[in-house]
Design a protein around this motif. Structure first.
Motif, PDB file in Angstrom:
ATOM      1  N   THR A   1      -9.899   0.439   3.047  1.00 41.43           N
ATOM      2  CA  THR A   1     -11.282   0.115   3.394  1.00 41.43           C
ATOM      3  C   THR A   1     -11.589   0.685   4.779  1.00 41.43           C
ATOM      4  O   THR A   1     -10.674   0.962   5.566  1.00 41.43           O
ATOM      5  CB  THR A   1     -11.511  -1.401   3.416  1.00 41.43           C
ATOM      6  N   PRO A   2     -12.865   0.857   5.111  1.00 44.73           N
ATOM      7  CA  PRO A   2     -13.202   1.376   6.439  1.00 44.73           C
ATOM      8  C   PRO A   2     -12.623   0.532   7.576  1.00 44.73           C
ATOM      9  O   PRO A   2     -12.204   1.071   8.606  1.00 44.73           O
ATOM     10  CB  PRO A   2     -14.738   1.344   6.443  1.00 44.73           C
ATOM     11  N   SER A   3     -12.585  -0.794   7.411  1.00 40.15           N
ATOM     12  CA  SER A   3     -12.044  -1.651   8.465  1.00 40.15           C
ATOM     13  C   SER A   3     -10.552  -1.427   8.651  1.00 40.15           C
ATOM     14  O   SER A   3     -10.047  -1.385   9.777  1.00 40.15           O
ATOM     15  CB  SER A   3     -12.312  -3.124   8.140  1.00 40.15           C
ATOM     16  N   VAL A   4      -9.819  -1.288   7.533  1.00 38.78           N
ATOM     17  CA  VAL A   4      -8.382  -1.031   7.621  1.00 38.78           C
ATOM     18  C   VAL A   4      -8.132   0.352   8.215  1.00 38.78           C
ATOM     19  O   VAL A   4      -7.237   0.540   9.056  1.00 38.78           O
ATOM     20  CB  VAL A   4      -7.734  -1.164   6.223  1.00 38.78           C
ATOM     21  N   GLU A   5      -8.939   1.314   7.813  1.00 41.77           N
ATOM     22  CA  GLU A   5      -8.791   2.660   8.363  1.00 41.77           C
ATOM     23  C   GLU A   5      -9.029   2.655   9.875  1.00 41.77           C
ATOM     24  O   GLU A   5      -8.343   3.356  10.625  1.00 41.77           O
ATOM     25  CB  GLU A   5      -9.774   3.610   7.681  1.00 41.77           C
ATOM     26  N   ALA A   6      -9.966   1.830  10.321  1.00 43.31           N
ATOM     27  CA  ALA A   6     -10.228   1.744  11.757  1.00 43.31           C
ATOM     28  C   ALA A   6      -9.026   1.175  12.497  1.00 43.31           C
ATOM     29  O   ALA A   6      -8.732   1.583  13.626  1.00 43.31           O
ATOM     30  CB  ALA A   6     -11.464   0.882  12.003  1.00 43.31           C
ATOM     31  N   MET A   7      -8.307   0.225  11.889  1.00 41.45           N
ATOM     32  CA  MET A   7      -7.102  -0.318  12.516  1.00 41.45           C
ATOM     33  C   MET A   7      -6.039   0.773  12.678  1.00 41.45           C
ATOM     34  O   MET A   7      -5.346   0.837  13.695  1.00 41.45           O
ATOM     35  CB  MET A   7      -6.543  -1.470  11.682  1.00 41.45           C
ATOM     36  N   ALA A   8      -5.942   1.633  11.665  1.00 39.21           N
ATOM     37  CA  ALA A   8      -4.972   2.733  11.750  1.00 39.21           C
ATOM     38  C   ALA A   8      -5.393   3.742  12.812  1.00 39.21           C
ATOM     39  O   ALA A   8      -4.575   4.224  13.596  1.00 39.21           O
ATOM     40  CB  ALA A   8      -4.832   3.401  10.386  1.00 39.21           C
ATOM     41  N   ASP A   9      -6.693   4.063  12.830  1.00 38.33           N
ATOM     42  CA  ASP A   9      -7.186   5.030  13.812  1.00 38.33           C
ATOM     43  C   ASP A   9      -6.977   4.530  15.236  1.00 38.33           C
ATOM     44  O   ASP A   9      -6.766   5.315  16.163  1.00 38.33           O
ATOM     45  CB  ASP A   9      -8.672   5.303  13.575  1.00 38.33           C
ATOM     46  N   ALA A  10      -7.044   3.213  15.406  1.00 35.71           N
ATOM     47  CA  ALA A  10      -6.860   2.631  16.742  1.00 35.71           C
ATOM     48  C   ALA A  10      -5.392   2.495  17.115  1.00 35.71           C
ATOM     49  O   ALA A  10      -5.076   2.055  18.226  1.00 35.71           O
ATOM     50  CB  ALA A  10      -7.545   1.266  16.808  1.00 35.71           C
ATOM     51  N   GLY A  11      -4.485   2.825  16.207  1.00 32.73           N
ATOM     52  CA  GLY A  11      -3.060   2.725  16.497  1.00 32.73           C
ATOM     53  C   GLY A  11      -2.495   1.328  16.344  1.00 32.73           C
ATOM     54  O   GLY A  11      -1.361   1.069  16.748  1.00 32.73           O
ATOM     55  N   GLU A  12      -3.261   0.418  15.732  1.00 35.21           N
ATOM     56  CA  GLU A  12      -2.773  -0.955  15.563  1.00 35.21           C
ATOM     57  C   GLU A  12      -1.762  -1.045  14.432  1.00 35.21           C
ATOM     58  O   GLU A  12      -0.903  -1.943  14.430  1.00 35.21           O
ATOM     59  CB  GLU A  12      -3.946  -1.895  15.288  1.00 35.21           C
ATOM     60  N   ILE A  13      -1.854  -0.144  13.469  1.00 37.60           N
ATOM     61  CA  ILE A  13      -0.898  -0.095  12.362  1.00 37.60           C
ATOM     62  C   ILE A  13      -0.552   1.364  12.091  1.00 37.60           C
ATOM     63  O   ILE A  13      -1.300   2.274  12.475  1.00 37.60           O
ATOM     64  CB  ILE A  13      -1.466  -0.738  11.068  1.00 37.60           C
ATOM     65  N   ALA A  14       0.577   1.572  11.427  1.00 37.02           N
ATOM     66  CA  ALA A  14       0.938   2.907  10.931  1.00 37.02           C
ATOM     67  C   ALA A  14       0.526   2.986   9.466  1.00 37.02           C
ATOM     68  O   ALA A  14       0.683   2.015   8.714  1.00 37.02           O
ATOM     69  CB  ALA A  14       2.439   3.144  11.086  1.00 37.02           C
ATOM     70  N   TRP A  15       0.020   4.137   9.050  1.00 32.52           N
ATOM     71  CA  TRP A  15      -0.494   4.283   7.680  1.00 32.52           C
ATOM     72  C   TRP A  15       0.083   5.529   7.027  1.00 32.52           C
ATOM     73  O   TRP A  15      -0.104   6.635   7.524  1.00 32.52           O
ATOM     74  CB  TRP A  15      -2.013   4.350   7.713  1.00 32.52           C
ATOM     75  N   GLN A  16       0.792   5.316   5.920  1.00 34.78           N
ATOM     76  CA  GLN A  16       1.244   6.424   5.079  1.00 34.78           C
ATOM     77  C   GLN A  16       0.329   6.485   3.859  1.00 34.78           C
ATOM     78  O   GLN A  16       0.327   5.593   3.018  1.00 34.78           O
ATOM     79  CB  GLN A  16       2.699   6.223   4.663  1.00 34.78           C
TER      80      GLN A  16
ATOM     81  N   VAL B   1       5.705  -4.559   6.005  1.00 33.33           N
ATOM     82  CA  VAL B   1       5.157  -3.528   5.131  1.00 33.33           C
ATOM     83  C   VAL B   1       4.041  -4.125   4.285  1.00 33.33           C
ATOM     84  O   VAL B   1       4.214  -5.177   3.670  1.00 33.33           O
ATOM     85  CB  VAL B   1       6.240  -2.923   4.215  1.00 33.33           C
ATOM     86  N   VAL B   2       2.909  -3.455   4.302  1.00 32.54           N
ATOM     87  CA  VAL B   2       1.758  -3.871   3.501  1.00 32.54           C
ATOM     88  C   VAL B   2       1.504  -2.783   2.467  1.00 32.54           C
ATOM     89  O   VAL B   2       1.300  -1.614   2.828  1.00 32.54           O
ATOM     90  CB  VAL B   2       0.503  -4.082   4.371  1.00 32.54           C
ATOM     91  N   VAL B   3       1.526  -3.155   1.196  1.00 34.53           N
ATOM     92  CA  VAL B   3       1.279  -2.218   0.114  1.00 34.53           C
ATOM     93  C   VAL B   3      -0.131  -2.472  -0.413  1.00 34.53           C
ATOM     94  O   VAL B   3      -0.419  -3.543  -0.961  1.00 34.53           O
ATOM     95  CB  VAL B   3       2.312  -2.384  -1.016  1.00 34.53           C
ATOM     96  N   GLY B   4      -1.011  -1.489  -0.218  1.00 33.98           N
ATOM     97  CA  GLY B   4      -2.403  -1.638  -0.627  1.00 33.98           C
ATOM     98  C   GLY B   4      -3.295  -1.830   0.581  1.00 33.98           C
ATOM     99  O   GLY B   4      -3.006  -2.656   1.454  1.00 33.98           O
ATOM    100  N   GLY B   5      -4.387  -1.059   0.624  1.00 35.29           N
ATOM    101  CA  GLY B   5      -5.282  -1.102   1.785  1.00 35.29           C
ATOM    102  C   GLY B   5      -6.660  -1.641   1.464  1.00 35.29           C
ATOM    103  O   GLY B   5      -7.632  -1.265   2.121  1.00 35.29           O
ATOM    104  N   GLY B   6      -6.737  -2.545   0.494  1.00 39.47           N
ATOM    105  CA  GLY B   6      -8.025  -3.087   0.078  1.00 39.47           C
ATOM    106  C   GLY B   6      -8.448  -4.303   0.881  1.00 39.47           C
ATOM    107  O   GLY B   6      -8.017  -4.514   2.021  1.00 39.47           O
ATOM    108  N   THR B   7      -9.283  -5.135   0.263  1.00 37.17           N
ATOM    109  CA  THR B   7      -9.865  -6.269   0.987  1.00 37.17           C
ATOM    110  C   THR B   7      -8.835  -7.336   1.338  1.00 37.17           C
ATOM    111  O   THR B   7      -8.992  -8.038   2.348  1.00 37.17           O
ATOM    112  CB  THR B   7     -10.991  -6.896   0.161  1.00 37.17           C
ATOM    113  N   VAL B   8      -7.784  -7.478   0.510  1.00 37.87           N
ATOM    114  CA  VAL B   8      -6.748  -8.454   0.849  1.00 37.87           C
ATOM    115  C   VAL B   8      -6.057  -8.039   2.142  1.00 37.87           C
ATOM    116  O   VAL B   8      -5.862  -8.842   3.060  1.00 37.87           O
ATOM    117  CB  VAL B   8      -5.727  -8.609  -0.294  1.00 37.87           C
ATOM    118  N   ALA B   9      -5.684  -6.764   2.220  1.00 38.31           N
ATOM    119  CA  ALA B   9      -5.064  -6.265   3.446  1.00 38.31           C
ATOM    120  C   ALA B   9      -6.023  -6.401   4.631  1.00 38.31           C
ATOM    121  O   ALA B   9      -5.620  -6.751   5.744  1.00 38.31           O
ATOM    122  CB  ALA B   9      -4.643  -4.814   3.267  1.00 38.31           C
ATOM    123  N   GLN B  10      -7.289  -6.135   4.388  1.00 37.00           N
ATOM    124  CA  GLN B  10      -8.276  -6.241   5.461  1.00 37.00           C
ATOM    125  C   GLN B  10      -8.325  -7.647   6.046  1.00 37.00           C
ATOM    126  O   GLN B  10      -8.489  -7.818   7.251  1.00 37.00           O
ATOM    127  CB  GLN B  10      -9.647  -5.853   4.901  1.00 37.00           C
TER     128      GLN B  10
END
Length: 410
Positions: A49-64, A19-28
């Motif tokens: 961030t746009p890069s993290v959002e792209a990971m979610a859009d690609a199905g690499e992670i689940a995002w709530q 579980v990753v809490v926070g979608g900023g540059t550290v998560a990126q």
């Protein structure tokens, strides 16, 4: 806990909930390694961030897409707490402590139960550097140590011999255009691990001086040919040493497959049943012009470049080059091994429509300390080569890109 050093361990997270809490540059920065480890990653964050959002859009992670809530760490094996909300970070850290979930705190290392080391990778080895204390941690220092170790392993300056039995074989290594720093890190590492190195004259010679004393270095130009052609003798030398159970590197200039006869050597090794690894190299056809401030393509000037061998003249029956077609092209023409034939090459191009005023640059000993550049045109290049005593190896660039960069030094 800060009074005791951390206990280093490698986590096997494949298929396990993180579980990753926070979608900023550290998560990126941290998410790619978690994804590569095969973790089942859940991101909890209102935004990313746009890069993290792209990971979610690609199905690499689940995002709530919401703030952290108590219970989010249920069934987690590992947690990364890195939101911009200190209260949420503290609450998530407390949940991790209650649930015995190893937890990294990006905002407060003292309150974390785990620390993230500075990591790097080299040929199946992960290097992890960890500060022993939470207080006074210097991430830049640990990262610098990590970088030094990884770079040393990659380029062969930090030699870590394999103690298990190595599989003998041959590596065809492209050494690049001449500067020893322009060999690939994989090529340099294989050199450091070699028992025998068979080197071309145009290979990066300075690298040979760095080899350990036990390495046998063979100058390919001095292999006794006897009744064999030169290339056959080199092939036989590669096969002979490999069959003795040695690790052999065939060090070639540029790239093994760009006028380097690499495929001939690969075919000979395959016929002999010897394993071969091919390590591409930086070709002089693009790197040497670049080192002389000549781009082989430039917006609005050239949309293509063509690389040809000039080792036989255009009127030689052995030539496989369609010179009339090249004369009609509007892009850049790069000629290798053509210094002594450049006069006839220029005459042929002009005869088939190329302007005599087309700029030409000859770059001798490119990327080395002896590099020099001589400029001319198709009309003057033959006389210029004689007057300036241009010698091989030299890369010849023909086209308008020659005039794009800064004027060459006198």
């Amino acid at each position: 806990m800060a009074e005791h050093p951390a206990y280093p361990v490698g986590l096997r997270l494949s298929g396990r909930r993180v579980v990753v809490v926070g979608g900023g540059t550290v998560a990126q920065r941290r998410l790619p390694a978690l994804i590569a480890a095969g973790a089942d990653v859940l991101l909890v964050s209102p935004e990313a961030t746009p890069s993290v959002e792209a990971m979610a859009d690609a199905g690499e992670i689940a995002w709530q897409r919401r703030p952290y809530a108590d219970g989010d760490l249920a069934d987690a094996w590992y947690a990364l707490i890195a939101s911009s909300d200190p209260a949420a970070n503290a609450a998530a850290s407390a949940e991790a402590e209650r649930g015995r979930v190893w937890c990294v705190r990006a905002d407060d290392a003292d309150q974390a139960t785990a620390w993230t080391p500075a990591t790097g990778h080299s040929e199946g080895v992960t290097v992890a550097v960890l500060t022993t204390e939470a207080r006074g941690r210097d991430p830049r220092h640990t990262a610098a140590i990590r970088d030094a170790v990884v770079e040393g392993l990659r380029d062969g300056t930090l030699v870590a011999p394999h103690h298990r039995t190595r599989t003998p074989g041959v590596a065809l290594v492209g050494g690049g255009p001449g500067d020893p720093d322009l060999i690939t890190v994989r090529g340099r590492r294989l050199l450091a691990e070699a028992d025998v190195v068979i080197a071309d004259r145009l290979g990066p010679r300075d690298l040979l001086a760095e080899l350990p004393p036990h390495v046998e270095v063979i100058d390919a130009a001095k292999i006794p040919y006897g009744r064999f052609m030169a290339q056959e003798a080199i092939n036989n030398a590669l096969i002979e040493h490999a069959k003795q159970g040695k690790s052999v590197v065939r060090l070639k200039g540029g790239d093994p497959y760009v006028f380097g006869r690499g495929m001939e050597e690969l075919q000979a090794l395959a016929e002999a049943g010897i394993a071969c690894t091919v390590v591409p190299g930086i070709s002089s056809s693009i790197s040497v012009p670049g080192a002389a401030c000549i781009p082989v393509t430039h917006r609005g000037v050239a949309h293509e470049f063509t690389v040809v061998s000039g080792h036989v003249a255009p009127d030689d029956e052995r030539s496989l080059v369609d010179w009339p077609a090249l004369a009609r092209l509007t892009g850049t023409l790069v000629v290798l091994m053509g210094v002594d034939k450049i006069g006839r090459i220029a005459e042929t191009l002009v005869a088939h429509g190329k302007s005599p005023d087309t700029p030409v640059a000859l770059v001798q000993e490119g990327t080395t300390a002896a590099q020099r550049r001589v400029d001319a045109t198709l009309a003057t290049v033959a006389e210029t080569v004689r007057a300036e005593d241009v010698k091989p190896p030299a890369v010849i660039v023909i086209g308008e890109v020659v005039t794009v960069g800064p004027a060459p030094a006198p």
